[in-house]
Design a protein around this motif. Structure first.
Motif, PDB file in Angstrom:
ATOM      1  N   VAL A 122      56.874 -32.808  -7.733  1.00 33.37           N
ATOM      2  CA  VAL A 122      55.619 -33.023  -8.450  1.00 33.37           C
ATOM      3  C   VAL A 122      54.629 -33.644  -7.479  1.00 33.37           C
ATOM      4  CG1 VAL A 122      54.533 -34.320 -10.312  1.00 33.37           C
ATOM      5  CG2 VAL A 122      56.818 -33.369 -10.635  1.00 33.37           C
ATOM      6  N   LEU A 123      53.396 -33.174  -7.518  1.00 26.06           N
ATOM      7  CA  LEU A 123      52.339 -33.729  -6.678  1.00 26.06           C
ATOM      8  C   LEU A 123      51.270 -34.340  -7.565  1.00 26.06           C
ATOM      9  CD1 LEU A 123      50.835 -34.137  -3.971  1.00 26.06           C
ATOM     10  CD2 LEU A 123      49.832 -31.857  -4.332  1.00 26.06           C
ATOM     11  N   LEU A 124      50.996 -35.619  -7.341  1.00 26.26           N
ATOM     12  CA  LEU A 124      49.873 -36.286  -7.995  1.00 26.26           C
ATOM     13  C   LEU A 124      48.742 -36.321  -6.982  1.00 26.26           C
ATOM     14  CD1 LEU A 124      51.775 -39.298  -9.564  1.00 26.26           C
ATOM     15  CD2 LEU A 124      51.157 -37.150 -10.662  1.00 26.26           C
ATOM     16  N   LEU A 125      47.699 -35.613  -7.276  1.00 25.46           N
ATOM     17  CA  LEU A 125      46.574 -35.494  -6.358  1.00 25.46           C
ATOM     18  C   LEU A 125      45.391 -36.237  -6.963  1.00 25.46           C
ATOM     19  CD1 LEU A 125      45.409 -34.260  -3.787  1.00 25.46           C
ATOM     20  CD2 LEU A 125      44.936 -32.182  -5.096  1.00 25.46           C
ATOM     21  N   ALA A 126      45.058 -37.364  -6.376  1.00 25.81           N
ATOM     22  CA  ALA A 126      44.007 -38.222  -6.942  1.00 25.81           C
ATOM     23  C   ALA A 126      42.857 -38.341  -5.953  1.00 25.81           C
ATOM     24  CB  ALA A 126      44.579 -39.601  -7.231  1.00 25.81           C
ATOM     25  N   GLY A 127      41.701 -38.553  -6.488  1.00 30.18           N
ATOM     26  CA  GLY A 127      40.568 -38.821  -5.611  1.00 30.18           C
ATOM     27  C   GLY A 127      39.917 -37.570  -5.086  1.00 30.18           C
ATOM     28  N   ASP A 128      39.208 -37.719  -4.012  1.00 29.25           N
ATOM     29  CA  ASP A 128      38.341 -36.671  -3.485  1.00 29.25           C
ATOM     30  C   ASP A 128      39.138 -35.517  -2.878  1.00 29.25           C
ATOM     31  OD1 ASP A 128      36.040 -38.191  -4.103  1.00 29.25           O
ATOM     32  OD2 ASP A 128      36.401 -39.410  -2.325  1.00 29.25           O
ATOM     33  N   VAL A 129      39.189 -34.415  -3.624  1.00 29.53           N
ATOM     34  CA  VAL A 129      39.833 -33.208  -3.107  1.00 29.53           C
ATOM     35  C   VAL A 129      38.849 -32.457  -2.224  1.00 29.53           C
ATOM     36  CG1 VAL A 129      40.878 -30.997  -3.737  1.00 29.53           C
ATOM     37  CG2 VAL A 129      41.351 -33.045  -5.100  1.00 29.53           C
ATOM     38  N   ALA A 130      37.642 -32.302  -2.720  1.00 31.24           N
ATOM     39  CA  ALA A 130      36.573 -31.636  -1.969  1.00 31.24           C
ATOM     40  C   ALA A 130      35.270 -31.914  -2.711  1.00 31.24           C
ATOM     41  CB  ALA A 130      36.823 -30.134  -1.864  1.00 31.24           C
ATOM     42  N   GLU A 131      34.171 -31.474  -2.125  1.00 28.23           N
ATOM     43  CA  GLU A 131      32.869 -31.722  -2.735  1.00 28.23           C
ATOM     44  C   GLU A 131      32.373 -30.538  -3.556  1.00 28.23           C
ATOM     45  OE1 GLU A 131      30.256 -33.021   0.365  1.00 28.23           O
ATOM     46  OE2 GLU A 131      31.588 -34.674   0.903  1.00 28.23           O
ATOM     47  N   ARG A 132      32.757 -29.345  -3.172  1.00 29.70           N
ATOM     48  CA  ARG A 132      32.284 -28.146  -3.866  1.00 29.70           C
ATOM     49  C   ARG A 132      33.400 -27.562  -4.721  1.00 29.70           C
ATOM     50  NH1 ARG A 132      30.071 -24.423   0.778  1.00 29.70           N
ATOM     51  NH2 ARG A 132      32.275 -24.049   0.595  1.00 29.70           N
ATOM     52  N   LEU A 133      33.033 -27.011  -5.867  1.00 26.17           N
ATOM     53  CA  LEU A 133      34.005 -26.444  -6.791  1.00 26.17           C
ATOM     54  C   LEU A 133      34.859 -25.371  -6.130  1.00 26.17           C
ATOM     55  CD1 LEU A 133      35.255 -26.281  -9.587  1.00 26.17           C
ATOM     56  CD2 LEU A 133      33.407 -24.707 -10.228  1.00 26.17           C
ATOM     57  N   GLU A 134      34.252 -24.512  -5.333  1.00 24.69           N
ATOM     58  CA  GLU A 134      35.029 -23.441  -4.691  1.00 24.69           C
ATOM     59  C   GLU A 134      36.078 -23.998  -3.722  1.00 24.69           C
ATOM     60  OE1 GLU A 134      31.389 -22.551  -4.778  1.00 24.69           O
ATOM     61  OE2 GLU A 134      31.056 -24.095  -3.344  1.00 24.69           O
ATOM     62  N   ASP A 135      35.769 -25.109  -3.052  1.00 24.44           N
ATOM     63  CA  ASP A 135      36.750 -25.734  -2.159  1.00 24.44           C
ATOM     64  C   ASP A 135      37.892 -26.373  -2.954  1.00 24.44           C
ATOM     65  OD1 ASP A 135      35.366 -25.011   0.147  1.00 24.44           O
ATOM     66  OD2 ASP A 135      34.189 -26.875   0.168  1.00 24.44           O
ATOM     67  N   ILE A 136      37.553 -26.955  -4.105  1.00 26.89           N
ATOM     68  CA  ILE A 136      38.586 -27.540  -4.970  1.00 26.89           C
ATOM     69  C   ILE A 136      39.505 -26.440  -5.490  1.00 26.89           C
ATOM     70  CG2 ILE A 136      38.993 -28.757  -7.153  1.00 26.89           C
ATOM     71  CD1 ILE A 136      36.309 -30.224  -6.633  1.00 26.89           C
ATOM     72  N   GLU A 137      38.925 -25.337  -5.967  1.00 25.34           N
ATOM     73  CA  GLU A 137      39.740 -24.226  -6.489  1.00 25.34           C
ATOM     74  C   GLU A 137      40.628 -23.633  -5.394  1.00 25.34           C
ATOM     75  OE1 GLU A 137      36.776 -22.624 -10.009  1.00 25.34           O
ATOM     76  OE2 GLU A 137      36.559 -21.773  -7.979  1.00 25.34           O
ATOM     77  N   LYS A 138      40.115 -23.532  -4.200  1.00 22.16           N
ATOM     78  CA  LYS A 138      40.895 -23.000  -3.062  1.00 22.16           C
ATOM     79  C   LYS A 138      42.066 -23.943  -2.757  1.00 22.16           C
ATOM     80  CE  LYS A 138      40.116 -21.589   1.741  1.00 22.16           C
ATOM     81  NZ  LYS A 138      39.110 -21.555   2.812  1.00 22.16           N
ATOM     82  N   ALA A 139      41.813 -25.246  -2.751  1.00 27.21           N
ATOM     83  CA  ALA A 139      42.881 -26.228  -2.499  1.00 27.21           C
ATOM     84  C   ALA A 139      43.937 -26.186  -3.587  1.00 27.21           C
ATOM     85  CB  ALA A 139      42.294 -27.629  -2.381  1.00 27.21           C
ATOM     86  N   MET A 140      43.511 -26.101  -4.846  1.00 29.22           N
ATOM     87  CA  MET A 140      44.465 -26.043  -5.962  1.00 29.22           C
ATOM     88  C   MET A 140      45.327 -24.803  -5.889  1.00 29.22           C
ATOM     89  SD  MET A 140      44.236 -28.752  -7.684  1.00 29.22           S
ATOM     90  CE  MET A 140      43.475 -29.892  -6.575  1.00 29.22           C
ATOM     91  N   ALA A 141      44.758 -23.694  -5.483  1.00 29.84           N
ATOM     92  CA  ALA A 141      45.523 -22.452  -5.368  1.00 29.84           C
ATOM     93  C   ALA A 141      46.612 -22.588  -4.301  1.00 29.84           C
ATOM     94  CB  ALA A 141      44.591 -21.280  -5.031  1.00 29.84           C
ATOM     95  N   VAL A 142      46.283 -23.271  -3.209  1.00 27.34           N
ATOM     96  CA  VAL A 142      47.262 -23.472  -2.137  1.00 27.34           C
ATOM     97  C   VAL A 142      48.357 -24.443  -2.566  1.00 27.34           C
ATOM     98  CG1 VAL A 142      47.577 -24.451   0.178  1.00 27.34           C
ATOM     99  CG2 VAL A 142      45.685 -22.885  -0.265  1.00 27.34           C
ATOM    100  N   LEU A 143      47.984 -25.488  -3.286  1.00 27.16           N
ATOM    101  CA  LEU A 143      48.939 -26.529  -3.669  1.00 27.16           C
ATOM    102  C   LEU A 143      49.753 -26.197  -4.910  1.00 27.16           C
ATOM    103  CD1 LEU A 143      46.670 -29.613  -3.007  1.00 27.16           C
ATOM    104  CD2 LEU A 143      48.677 -28.915  -1.688  1.00 27.16           C
ATOM    105  N   LYS A 144      49.429 -25.152  -5.595  1.00 19.62           N
ATOM    106  CA  LYS A 144      50.096 -24.784  -6.855  1.00 19.62           C
ATOM    107  C   LYS A 144      51.573 -24.547  -6.698  1.00 19.62           C
ATOM    108  CE  LYS A 144      49.605 -20.330  -8.447  1.00 19.62           C
ATOM    109  NZ  LYS A 144      49.038 -19.258  -9.157  1.00 19.62           N
TER     110      LYS A 144
END
Length: 144
Positions: A122-144
């Motif tokens: 399980v990964l708890l990801l807190a705080g600043d993932v990225a500044e732009r929505l597209e960067d957040i979605e890209k990171a979430m897709a990789v970490l899924k």
């Protein structure tokens, strides 16, 4: 299955009173926060002996289910299940924050993480993932 209760009273006072024993004359420990979740250990009339599962307050004690006909706790339906881990496997919990994947080197780091070594974790990801929505979605897709 153990009965689980949620504290719904005491919001105006910082939670509900917890005592060290069943009697209302036993010493007060401190308050159990509104929203806390507890496991029933024993129920005697309107007095509940609990072990805390979530929230702020003492790890165990005695509380009143009602005060002046006002509910302090309500019983919750909880579905508990076990996660199969396989022989010799252990689930782990990882917590990270401020990964700032909008920086190329930070995104490269999460992109290099194994896609197979952490499947049961399980990964708890807190705080600043990225500044732009597209960067957040890209990171979430990789970490899924």
């Amino acid at each position: 299955m153990a009965d689980v209760w949620e504290v719904v009273g005491g919001a105006e006072k910082g939670g509900i009173v917890v005592r060290s024993g069943r009697s209302l004359t036993t010493p007060e420990l401190c308050r159990l926060s509104t929203g806390a979740v507890v496991k029933q250990e024993e129920l005697v009339g309107e007095r509940l002996h609990f072990s805390k599962l979530l929230g702020d307050g003492p790890p165990s004690g005695w509380v009143s289910l009602k005060v002046k006909d006002k509910p302090m706790l309500i019983k919750r339906q909880v579905q508990m299940s076990r996660v199969p881990t396989g022989q010799g496997c252990q689930n782990r919990i990882w917590a990270i924050s401020d990964v700032h994947t909008n920086y190329r080197e930070n995104f490269a780091w999460i992109d290099r993480l194994s896609r197979s070594d952490y499947k049961s974790d399980v990964l708890l990801l807190a705080g600043d993932v990225a500044e732009r929505l597209e960067d957040i979605e890209k990171a979430m897709a990789v970490l899924k």
